[in-house]
Design an enzyme around this catalytic site. Structure first.
Site, short mmCIF file in Angstrom:
data_model
loop_
_atom_site.label_atom_id
_atom_site.label_comp_id
_atom_site.label_asym_id
_atom_site.label_seq_id
_atom_site.Cartn_x
_atom_site.Cartn_y
_atom_site.Cartn_z
N GLU A 57 10.85 2.65 1.27
CA GLU A 57 10.16 2.47 2.79
C GLU A 57 10.20 0.82 2.28
O GLU A 57 10.61 0.29 3.07
CB GLU A 57 9.46 2.75 2.24
CG GLU A 57 8.19 4.21 2.78
CD GLU A 57 6.60 5.00 2.66
OE1 GLU A 57 6.56 4.45 1.56
OE2 GLU A 57 7.64 6.10 2.57
N ASP A 84 -1.76 38.33 -33.06
CA ASP A 84 -2.60 39.21 -33.95
C ASP A 84 -2.01 40.44 -33.62
O ASP A 84 -1.83 40.62 -31.86
CB ASP A 84 -4.22 39.45 -33.40
CG ASP A 84 -4.99 37.83 -33.81
OD1 ASP A 84 -4.00 38.28 -34.77
OD2 ASP A 84 -5.77 38.11 -33.54
N ILE A 89 2.62 1.63 -3.68
CA ILE A 89 2.56 1.80 -5.09
C ILE A 89 1.57 3.52 -4.71
O ILE A 89 1.30 4.02 -3.40
CB ILE A 89 1.04 0.79 -4.77
CG1 ILE A 89 1.75 0.24 -5.11
CG2 ILE A 89 0.35 1.42 -6.39
CD1 ILE A 89 0.40 -1.21 -5.01
N ASP A 112 -9.66 35.96 -32.80
CA ASP A 112 -10.86 36.24 -32.53
C ASP A 112 -12.40 36.51 -33.20
O ASP A 112 -12.76 35.76 -33.23
CB ASP A 112 -10.78 37.91 -32.14
CG ASP A 112 -10.20 38.15 -33.38
OD1 ASP A 112 -10.17 38.07 -34.45
OD2 ASP A 112 -9.92 39.79 -32.78
N ASP A 169 -11.24 32.82 -38.11
CA ASP A 169 -9.32 32.47 -37.36
C ASP A 169 -9.74 30.87 -36.94
O ASP A 169 -8.86 30.18 -36.11
CB ASP A 169 -9.29 33.67 -36.12
CG ASP A 169 -8.88 34.85 -36.84
OD1 ASP A 169 -8.40 35.34 -37.69
OD2 ASP A 169 -9.27 35.65 -35.76
N ASN A 180 2.54 6.83 4.65
CA ASN A 180 2.53 6.87 3.41
C ASN A 180 1.13 8.43 3.58
O ASN A 180 1.61 9.02 2.85
CB ASN A 180 2.21 5.96 3.40
CG ASN A 180 1.17 5.57 2.13
OD1 ASN A 180 1.43 5.74 0.60
ND2 ASN A 180 -0.10 5.12 1.29
N VAL A 231 1.01 -1.42 0.07
CA VAL A 231 -0.01 -0.05 0.07
C VAL A 231 0.77 1.46 0.35
O VAL A 231 0.66 1.84 -0.55
CB VAL A 231 -0.67 -0.11 1.20
CG1 VAL A 231 -1.43 1.39 1.50
CG2 VAL A 231 -2.48 -1.45 0.98
P1 ATP Z 1 -5.42 41.97 -36.74
O1 ATP Z 1 -4.72 41.06 -36.88
O2 ATP Z 1 -3.63 42.18 -35.87
O3 ATP Z 1 -6.38 42.00 -35.46
P2 ATP Z 1 -6.31 44.19 -38.01
O4 ATP Z 1 -6.91 44.14 -37.09
O5 ATP Z 1 -5.40 45.13 -38.44
O6 ATP Z 1 -5.20 42.95 -37.35
P3 ATP Z 1 -8.54 43.82 -39.62
O7 ATP Z 1 -9.39 43.80 -38.69
O8 ATP Z 1 -8.16 42.80 -40.50
O9 ATP Z 1 -6.65 43.28 -39.35
O10 ATP Z 1 -8.58 45.20 -40.28
C1 ATP Z 1 -7.38 45.03 -41.63
C2 ATP Z 1 -7.77 46.38 -42.39
O11 ATP Z 1 -9.05 46.50 -42.59
C3 ATP Z 1 -6.95 47.56 -41.27
O12 ATP Z 1 -5.47 47.53 -41.68
C4 ATP Z 1 -7.86 49.22 -41.47
O13 ATP Z 1 -7.01 49.11 -42.81
C5 ATP Z 1 -8.67 47.78 -42.50
N1 ATP Z 1 -10.50 48.20 -41.52
C6 ATP Z 1 -10.13 47.59 -39.80
N2 ATP Z 1 -10.80 47.71 -39.36
C7 ATP Z 1 -12.34 48.63 -40.64
C8 ATP Z 1 -14.05 48.70 -40.58
N3 ATP Z 1 -14.18 48.46 -39.43
N4 ATP Z 1 -14.08 49.49 -41.66
C9 ATP Z 1 -13.42 49.27 -42.78
N5 ATP Z 1 -12.15 49.07 -42.61
C10 ATP Z 1 -11.57 47.83 -41.38
#
Ligand code: ATP
Length: 894
Positions: free
Chosen positions: A703, A326, A282, A634, A638, A728, A279
Site C-alpha cells: 500500500e 513420568d 501501521i 504430580d 515435583d 486496511n 493508518v
Molecule cells: P513414576 O514416577 O513414573 O510415576 P512410580 O509411580 O513408580 O513412577 P513412585 O510412585 O515414587 O513412582 O513409586 C516408587 C515405588 O514405590 C514403586 O515402584 C513401588 O514399588 C512403591 N510404591 C508405589 N506406590 C506405593 C504405595 N502406595 N505403597 C507402598 N509402596 C508403593
C-alpha cells in the site's frame, strides 16, 4: 468463633452437620444460597464500555479522528462520515477481539480451578472449591491446597505449610484434639486448617467452619489480585517491533506527502492521503490478532485435553527439545493388576485382569487352594491391611476408589476371598505412615482380635529388603543375608524384567504403642514376607507419539520411581530407550556432581528409582546443555522441577494442587500423547502467527509503495484515502484472522524444534514480506498506469482498477502465506474460514465498486467486465514469479 476450643461433637452440633454422612445436596444448595460461593473477592473487572473506549486511545486513531474533524470543517462531509464510520467499525472489531481473548482466558482459569473432595449424602464427591459450604465434611491429602477454613476431625501424619497466612515457611504438625486457651494465634491452632495453606504431608478429614471472605485469608486480603502476567515474549517483541514500524511508516508517509506536494498535488488531498496511508501502514491490529490466535489455539488445545495455565508456554512448546515424562499413568495406563506373587522361594501366578475380583492362583499349570498356602494368605492379607484403596461396585461394574497400585493389592486379596469386610472383624488399624515417593514405602500399626500389636510395611522391594533383618522361609524366620539375600534379589530381577511393578511386604511384632512413635522406629528390623508383581500396560498411543516426537527432533526421557529393570523393560517396549542408550538410577544420580551429570545427560534415556529432588538436577543439566525442557510431575516434591523447567506439566487427574499451580500446562488425561499434541499445536500457533504477520506486513508495504511510486513518477494519486482505509479494514483484517485458524502444514512435526532465540522474522520472513510488498505495489501501479493511459480523462476509473488490483493481489497472496514453501503445497479449500474470508472480501469489494450509493462514498466507478482480465493478470503475477523462483532454485539444487 474459637473453633479450636470445641470438641468434634460440639462443632457438629453448631454446624448442624454430621461427620458420618455429611450434608445433603439440598442443604448444601440452600447454604450456598445463604452464604454465597466460597470465593475471595477479586479486583473489579474492566467495564465493557471502558474497554470499548480503550480502542480509541491509540495514537493513530486519534490522528484519524483529527483528520475527520478537518474534513468536516472543510465541508467534505461524505469523507468525514465515511472515515468516522471506519474508525468506529475498527473500534468495534478491536473491542470484540479483546473481549473474546479475555473471555477465553477467563474460561481457562475456571477450567483449572481447584476441586475439593466432600462428603455429601454419605458419599465422597468431587466438587469445585467454590461450591463448598460451612458444615461440609472434606478430605485432603498431601499436595492439596486447603479450600476453606476447616476444623480437623481426623489426621494421619498431617503437616500443613501456612506461610500464605503466617509467613512461617516450615510446615506445622496438625492434630484433631481440641485445644484450650485465650487468643491462640493462627500458627498455634493445631486442629485447624486454613484456606490457602498447603498440605505438605499426610492426610486428614475436617469440617468446614468458614468459607469465602469469612475465612482467615478473606479477612487479611480484601482484594486478591490473582492475575498473572499473560503477555508472551512474542507479544512483547511485537510491541517493540510495532514502535519501529510506526516510525518507519510515518517517515515513508511523510516522504509520500512531501513528494506529492512538491509535484503539485492538492494540499488537502495529500494531507488526507498521508493520514490514511499512515493508518493503513501501521499494523495496529497485530497485537490483538496475535492474542486472538493464541487464545483460539489454547481453546483448540483444551479439546485435545491440555490446559495452558500460562500463555507464554504456548510459544515455548514449539521450542521443546526434550520431554521428561513420568512413567506411571503418563506412559502407562495406571491400571494395575497383580499377576505374579513370590514368597519364601515359592512363585504363584494370578489370573484375571482389571478390577473385577474374579480369578485364581496358580503354581505352574495347576490352580492352588489359597487356604492351604499360608504364606500366600498372609501376604495377601497384609497387602490389603496396609492399604487405603477400595473396590466398589457401581452400575454393575467394579470401580477403584483410591490409588491403582493399592487397588491391585485389594483385588488380588479379594480373589482369595480376603475382603475389607472380612478383615475389619479381625484387625484394627491404629496408626498409618502414609506412602511418599522419597521413602517409597508405607506402614501401618495394627491390633488383632487378641490385642496383639504389629507393624506392616509395604514398598519398593529393594528398599524393604534393605530394612529387613529376616525373611519368612517355609514358615520360619531366617536371617536375610547371604543366599537368601541373593534369592530375593533374583526374584526382584526376574519380576522386573517382565516389566512388572513390584511391591514387597514385611512386618514385625510390636510390644507397645505410643502415639508419638515415628516411622523410623517402625521401618527397621522387619521380617520380609514376599513380593506382589503387577502389570501396568503401556498406553497404546504412546509408542507412536514417542516416534513422532523423535521425528520432530524431540527426545523423550523416562523418569520413574520404579525399579531400574522394570523401567528399562517398559522404555524399550515404548521405543524410548534405543540400543546403547544409557540408564541411570537414583543412587548414581546422588553420587554424581552436577558437572558429571551434564557430561552424560545427552546419552541418558531412562532415570529409575529416582526421588523427586533428582528431577531438578536433571532439568538443570539438560538446560545447561542448551535444551528446552518439558517436565511432568504430580506430587508436592515435583513442584520445584516443574517450576524450573521451561514447560512445567502437571497431571490433571492424579496431580496435586501444588504441582498444578507450579505448572504452565495441565494434562486433563495424564497422557504422554497429549504432550505431543500440545507441542504440535504450539508449533502450529507460532507458524500461524508468522503467516498473518507475513500477510499483513506485505500488504502494508504494498500500500505504501504504490503511493510512493506514483508520487515519484509525478502521477496522480492511484488510490483515494477512503479506499486505503477500506483495504486496511476488510482485505487486511478478515483473511488475517482466518490465517490464525489455519491447520498445521504436513511437515510441522518433521522439523527440528524452533530455536527460542530466533526472531519472528527468521527463516527469510523479512525477505518474503519486502519482496512481496514490493511486487504488490508494483503490479497495482502498472494496472493504474495502463488504465490511466487508456482513459486519461477518467481518473476515478483508473483508481478503481488500482483498488481492485490491490485487493485481488492481496487475496491471492493470502494463500501463499499458508505455506513456508508455495501456494501449490496446500489445498486452498482446507482452511474453510479463509475461503469464506476471501469470498466475503471479494463480494464487499464488488459492492463498493458497483453499488451506486457506495460509489460516491468510495470514489469508485463501475468498471468494464473486460477490465478484470487486466486486474486478475496483474494481481497473480507476484505468485507466478514466486513459484518460478522456487522452481529455478530447486532445479539448481538438483
Ligand atoms: P513414576 O514416577 O513414573 O510415576 P512410580 O509411580 O513408580 O513412577 P513412585 O510412585 O515414587 O513412582 O513409586 C516408587 C515405588 O514405590 C514403586 O515402584 C513401588 O514399588 C512403591 N510404591 C508405589 N506406590 C506405593 C504405595 N502406595 N505403597 C507402598 N509402596 C508403593
Amino acid at each position: 468463633m474459637k473453633w479450636y476450643e470445641l470438641k468434634v461433637d460440639e462443632v457438629e452440633e453448631r454446624m448442624s452437620s454430621n461427620v458420618k454422612g455429611g450434608l445433603s445436596e439440598k442443604e448444601a444448595k440452600s447454604r450456598l444460597k445463604q452464604y454465597g460461593p466460597n470465593e475471595l473477592q477479586e479486583a473489579e473487572k474492566q467495564n465493557a464500555f471502558f474497554l470499548f473506549l480503550e480502542q480509541f486511545k491509540d495514537f493513530m486513531v486519534v490522528v484519524l479522528l483529527a483528520a475527520t474533524l478537518i474534513s468536516g470543517l472543510l465541508g467534505e462531509y461524505i469523507d468525514a462520515i465515511a472515515i468516522m464510520a471506519i474508525v468506529l467499525i475498527n473500534g468495534f472489531l478491536g473491542f470484540f477481539q479483546e473481549r473474546k481473548a479475555e473471555k477465553s482466558l477467563q474460561a481457562l482459569k475456571e477450567l483449572s480451578a481447584p476441586q475439593v473432595i466432600v462428603l455429601r449424602e454419605s458419599e465422597w464427591r468431587k466438587v469445585p472449591s467454590k461450591e463448598i459450604v460451612v458444615g461440609d465434611i472434606v478430605k485432603f491429602t498431601s499436595g492439596d491446597r486447603i479450600g476453606a477454613d476447616i476444623r480437623i476431625i481426623q489426621s494421619s501424619s498431617l503437616e500443613i505449610e501456612e506461610s500464605a497466612l503466617t509467613g512461617e515457611s516450615l510446615p506445622v504438625v496438625k492434630k484433631e484434639n481440641a485445644i484450650s486457651g485465650e487468643d491462640v494465634s493462627i500458627g498455634d491452632q493445631e486442629n485447624m486448617a486454613f484456606m490457602g495453606t498447603l498440605v505438605t504431608r499426610g492426610s486428614g478429614v475436617g469440617m468446614v467452619v468458614a468459607t469465602g471472605m469469612h475465612t482467615a485469608m478473606g479477612q487479611i486480603a480484601d482484594l486478591i489480585q490473582s492475575a498473572e502476567t499473560m503477555i508472551t515474549p512474542l507479544q512483547r517483541r511485537l510491541e517493540q517491533l510495532g514502535k519501529i514500524l510506526i516510525t518507519v511508516a510515518l517517515l515513508l508517509t511523510l516522504l509520500v506527502v512531501v513528494v506529492g506536494v512538491i509535484q503539485g498535488q492538492d494540499l488537502y488531498e495529500m494531507f488526507l492521503a498521508g493520514v490514511s496511508l499512515a493508518v493503513a501502514a501501521i499494523p495496529e491490529g497485530l497485537p490483538a490478532i496475535v492474542t486472538v490466535a493464541l487464545s483460539l489455539g489454547v481453546t483448540r488445545m483444551i479439546k485435545q485435553k491440555s490446559i495452558v495455565r500460562k500463555l507464554p508456554a504456548v510459544e515455548t512448546l514449539g521450542c521443546a527439545s526434550v520431554i521428561c515424562s513420568d512413567k506411571t499413568g503418563t506412559l502407562t495406563q495406571n491400571k494395575m493388576s497383580v499377576t505374579n506373587i513370590w514368597s519364601g522361594g515359592k512363585a504363584w501366578t494370578v489370573s484375571g485382569i482389571g478390577y473385577n475380583p474374579e480369578g485364581s492362583f496358580w503354581i505352574k499349570d495347576d490352580t492352588v487352594d489359597v487356604k492351604k498356602e499360608k504364606e500366600l494368605q498372609q501376604l495377601l492379607t497384609f497387602g490389603i491391611l496396609c492399604n487405603n484403596a477400595n473396590i466398589v461396585e457401581r452400575n454393575n461394574q467394579y470401580v477403584l476408589d483410591g490409588d491403582p497400585t493399592e487397588g491391585a493389592l485389594v483385588v488380588a486379596a479379594m480373589k482369595a476371598g480376603i475382603t475389607r469386610r472380612v478383615i475389619a472383624d479381625q484387625f484394627e488399624i491404629i496408626k498409618e505412615f502414609p506412602f511418599d515417593s522419597d521413602r517409597k514405602m508405607m506402614s501401618v500399626i495394627v491390633k488383632d482380635k487378641e490385642g496383639k500389636l504389629f507393624a506392616i510395611t509395604k514398598g519398593a522391594p529393594d528398599v524393604v529388603a534393605n530394612i529387613s533383618e529376616s525373611i519368612l522361609w517355609e514358615g520360619r524366620k531366617t536371617f536375610l543375608s547371604g543366599k537368601y539375600e541373593q534369592l530375593v534379589k533374583d526374584a526382584v530381577y526376574n519380576l522386573a524384567s517382565d516389566a512388572l511393578r513390584n511391591i514387597a511386604i514385611a512386618f514385625k511384632p510390636l510390644q507397645q504403642y505410643n502415639e508419638n512413635i515415628s516411622e523410623l522406629e517402625i521401618e527397621r528390623n522387619l521380617t520380609f514376607i514376599g513380593i506382589q508383581g503387577m502389570i501396568d500396560p503401556p498406553r497404546p498411543e504412546v509408542f507412536d507419539a514417542v516416534k513422532e516426537c523423535k521425528e520432530a527432533g524431540i527426545k523423550t526421557v523416562m523418569i520413574t520411581g520404579d525399579h531400574l529393570v522394570t523401567a528399562k523393560a517398559i522404555a524399550t517396549q515404548l521405543g524410548i530407550l534405543p540400543i546403547g542408550g544409557k540408564v541411570l538410577d537414583g543412587k548414581s544420580l546422588t553420587q554424581m556432581t552436577q558437572e558429571e551429570l551434564e557430561e552424560v545427560v545427552d546419552d541418558v534415556y531412562v532415570y529409575a528409582r529416582v526421588s523427586p529432588q533428582h528431577k531438578l538436577k536433571i532439568v538443570k543439566a539438560l538446560q545447561k546443555k542448551g535444551h528446552i525442557v518439558a517436565m511432568t510431575g504430580d506430587g508436592v516434591n515435583d513442584a520445584p522441577a516443574i517450576k524450573a523447567s521451561d514447560i512445567g506439566i502437571a497431571m490433571g487427574i492424579t496431580g496435586t494442587d501444588v504441582a498444578k499451580e507450579a505448572s504452565s500446562l495441565v494434562l486433563l488425561d495424564d497422557n504422554f500423547a497429549t504432550i505431543k499434541s500440545a507441542i504440535k499445536e504450539g508449533r502450529n500457533i507460532y507458524e500461524n502467527i508468522r503467516k498473518f504477520i507475513r500477510y499483513l506486513l506485505a500488504s502494508n508495504v504494498g500500500e505504501i509503495l504504490v503511493m510512493l511510486f506514483a508520487m515519484l513518477l509525478a502521477l496522480p494519486l492511484p488510490l483515494v484515502p477512503i479506499q486505503i482505509l477500506w483495504v486496511n479494514l476488510v482485505t487486511d483484517g478478515l483473511p488475517a484472522m482466518a490465517l490464525g485458524l489455519d491447520q498445521p502444514e504436513d511437515d510441522v512435526m518433521k522439523r527440528k524444534p524452533r530455536n527460542p532465540k530466533e526472531g519472528v522474522f527468521a527463516r527469510g520472513l523479512w525477505w518474503k514480506v519486502l519482496s512481496r510488498g514490493f511486487l504488490i505495489g508494483l503490479v497495482t501501479l502498472f494496472a493504474f498506469m495502463i488504465s490511466y493511459s487508456q482513459n486519461p480523462d477518467n481518473l476515478p476509473y483508473a483508481q478503481t482498477v488500482a483498488f481492485a488490483t490491490l485487493v485481488m493481489a492481496q487475496l491471492i497472496h493470502v494463500f501463499d502465506c499458508r505455506s513456508e514453501k508455495s501456494i501449490f503445497h496446500r489445498n486452498p479449500f482446507q482452511n474453510i474460514y479463509l475461503v469464506w474470508a476471501v469470498i466475503s472480501s471479494i463480494i464487499l469489494m464488488l459492492i463498493v465498486i458497483y453499488f451506486p450509493p457506495l460509489q460516491s462514498i468510495f470514489h469508485t466507478v463501475s468498471i468494464d467486465p473486460k477490465e478484470w482480465l487486466l486486474i486478475m493478470g496483474m494481481a497473480s503475477i507476484p505468485t507466478f514469479l514466486l513459484v518460478g523462483a522456487l522452481f529455478t532454485k530447486k532445479n539448481k539444487m538438483n
